[in-house]
Design a protein around this motif. Structure first.
Motif, PDB file in Angstrom:
ATOM      1  N   VAL A  64       9.883  32.323 -16.897  1.00  0.00           N
ATOM      2  CA  VAL A  64      10.228  33.170 -18.036  1.00  0.00           C
ATOM      3  C   VAL A  64      10.066  32.290 -19.270  1.00  0.00           C
ATOM      4  O   VAL A  64      10.385  31.106 -19.236  1.00  0.00           O
ATOM      5  N   SER A  65       9.579  32.860 -20.356  1.00  0.00           N
ATOM      6  CA  SER A  65       9.458  32.102 -21.607  1.00  0.00           C
ATOM      7  C   SER A  65      10.234  32.791 -22.706  1.00  0.00           C
ATOM      8  O   SER A  65      10.204  34.018 -22.819  1.00  0.00           O
ATOM      9  N   LEU A  66      10.939  31.999 -23.476  1.00  0.00           N
ATOM     10  CA  LEU A  66      11.550  32.482 -24.709  1.00  0.00           C
ATOM     11  C   LEU A  66      10.677  31.996 -25.846  1.00  0.00           C
ATOM     12  O   LEU A  66      10.335  30.810 -25.919  1.00  0.00           O
ATOM     13  N   ARG A  67      10.317  32.902 -26.738  1.00  0.00           N
ATOM     14  CA  ARG A  67       9.432  32.586 -27.859  1.00  0.00           C
ATOM     15  C   ARG A  67      10.138  32.972 -29.146  1.00  0.00           C
ATOM     16  O   ARG A  67      10.682  34.068 -29.244  1.00  0.00           O
ATOM     17  N   TYR A  68      10.121  32.061 -30.100  1.00  0.00           N
ATOM     18  CA  TYR A  68      10.753  32.355 -31.379  1.00  0.00           C
ATOM     19  C   TYR A  68      10.127  31.496 -32.471  1.00  0.00           C
ATOM     20  O   TYR A  68       9.469  30.493 -32.201  1.00  0.00           O
ATOM     21  N   THR A  69      10.350  31.897 -33.701  1.00  0.00           N
ATOM     22  CA  THR A  69       9.887  31.139 -34.856  1.00  0.00           C
ATOM     23  C   THR A  69      11.008  30.217 -35.305  1.00  0.00           C
ATOM     24  O   THR A  69      12.135  30.666 -35.522  1.00  0.00           O
ATOM     25  N   HIS A  70      10.705  28.921 -35.395  1.00  0.00           N
ATOM     26  CA  HIS A  70      11.700  27.930 -35.793  1.00  0.00           C
ATOM     27  C   HIS A  70      12.192  28.243 -37.205  1.00  0.00           C
ATOM     28  O   HIS A  70      11.399  28.530 -38.104  1.00  0.00           O
ATOM     29  N   SER A  71      13.497  28.182 -37.418  1.00  0.00           N
ATOM     30  CA  SER A  71      14.096  28.601 -38.688  1.00  0.00           C
ATOM     31  C   SER A  71      13.718  27.708 -39.869  1.00  0.00           C
ATOM     32  O   SER A  71      13.662  28.175 -40.995  1.00  0.00           O
ATOM     33  N   VAL A  72      13.433  26.437 -39.624  1.00  0.00           N
ATOM     34  CA  VAL A  72      13.087  25.526 -40.716  1.00  0.00           C
ATOM     35  C   VAL A  72      11.573  25.353 -40.812  1.00  0.00           C
ATOM     36  O   VAL A  72      10.984  25.490 -41.883  1.00  0.00           O
ATOM     37  N   GLN A  73      10.936  25.045 -39.690  1.00  0.00           N
ATOM     38  CA  GLN A  73       9.499  24.752 -39.689  1.00  0.00           C
ATOM     39  C   GLN A  73       8.629  26.004 -39.783  1.00  0.00           C
ATOM     40  O   GLN A  73       7.462  25.914 -40.125  1.00  0.00           O
ATOM     41  N   LYS A  74       9.190  27.161 -39.429  1.00  0.00           N
ATOM     42  CA  LYS A  74       8.457  28.439 -39.465  1.00  0.00           C
ATOM     43  C   LYS A  74       7.233  28.421 -38.550  1.00  0.00           C
ATOM     44  O   LYS A  74       6.207  29.035 -38.828  1.00  0.00           O
ATOM     45  N   THR A  75       7.353  27.698 -37.421  1.00  0.00           N
ATOM     46  CA  THR A  75       6.273  27.646 -36.437  1.00  0.00           C
ATOM     47  C   THR A  75       6.805  28.140 -35.095  1.00  0.00           C
ATOM     48  O   THR A  75       8.013  28.151 -34.843  1.00  0.00           O
ATOM     49  N   LEU A  76       5.884  28.528 -34.229  1.00  0.00           N
ATOM     50  CA  LEU A  76       6.235  29.075 -32.922  1.00  0.00           C
ATOM     51  C   LEU A  76       6.810  27.995 -32.006  1.00  0.00           C
ATOM     52  O   LEU A  76       6.259  26.897 -31.891  1.00  0.00           O
ATOM     53  N   VAL A  77       7.922  28.340 -31.340  1.00  0.00           N
ATOM     54  CA  VAL A  77       8.522  27.489 -30.311  1.00  0.00           C
ATOM     55  C   VAL A  77       8.540  28.301 -29.027  1.00  0.00           C
ATOM     56  O   VAL A  77       8.894  29.484 -29.032  1.00  0.00           O
ATOM     57  N   ILE A  78       8.157  27.673 -27.925  1.00  0.00           N
ATOM     58  CA  ILE A  78       8.171  28.334 -26.612  1.00  0.00           C
ATOM     59  C   ILE A  78       9.018  27.499 -25.675  1.00  0.00           C
ATOM     60  O   ILE A  78       8.734  26.325 -25.442  1.00  0.00           O
TER      61      ILE A  78
END
Length: 182
Positions: A64-78
């Motif tokens: 399972v993957s959780l994907r979100y946009t980092h709150s400071v860097q504004k880049t994708l984190v998986i």
């Protein structure tokens, strides 16, 4: 009536009744075992405020993957998660595009490598019985299981607590068996 060389007795009523009882018992026993198997099968449950958002049958070793946009860097984190044999969720690896607050990078946290323009920390091995998350307007929290992506952020209001866990199917019927807490 007898035929030469053959001796057959008709089945008596008590014996026929007993055979029917045995067949009925075996059928009921089989149905109970089958129901138990189905109801105790592991499910990935994503919930908010004791409401199931997602309920998916899973197996040991599923990813399972959780994907979100980092709150400071504004880049994708998986965040890549594996389901282990105890039903725990194991954070196996994290992928991201830029270093930022809260993102792992130490060698002691796993095996760090760069793959193209992404950083990957593998073999993290963090075990969770429950993963608790909060949604946010910029994070756009999503969960991927196999080829399906679930937009968790669109299922609940901003700031809502979301919990992810693996549990038997029947546990979703027991609303008081778990609470969201903080």
């Amino acid at each position: 009536m007898f035929i030469k060389g053959e001796c057959r007795e008709p089945i008596s009523r008590p014996r026929l009744f007993m055979k029917k009882k045995i067949c009925a018992f075996l059928l009921v026993f089989f149905l109970i075992c089958w129901s138990y198997y189905l109801l105790s099968a592991p499910y990935l449950i994503v919930e908010s405020e004791n409401t199931d958002l997602i309920r998916i049958p899973v197996k040991v070793g599923d990813h399972v993957s959780l994907r979100y946009t980092h709150s400071v860097q504004k880049t994708l984190v998986i965040e890549n998660i594996v389901i282990d044999k105890t039903g725990s969720l194991i954070v196996d690896s994290t992928e991201y595009e830029s270093f930022g607050v809260g993102l792992p990078f130490l060698a002691s946290e796993g095996n760090f490598r760069q793959s193209g323009n992404r950083f990957v920390l593998e073999d993290i091995g963090r075990r969770f019985d429950v993963i608790s998350l909060r949604t946010g307007p910029e994070a756009q929290l999503r969960m991927q299981y196999k080829d399906q992506i679930y937009e968790l952020y669109s299922m609940v209001p901003d700031g809502a607590l979301i919990r992810m866990r693996v549990a038997p199917y029947y546990s979703t019927w027991l609303n008081n068996s778990h609470s969201l807490g903080g």
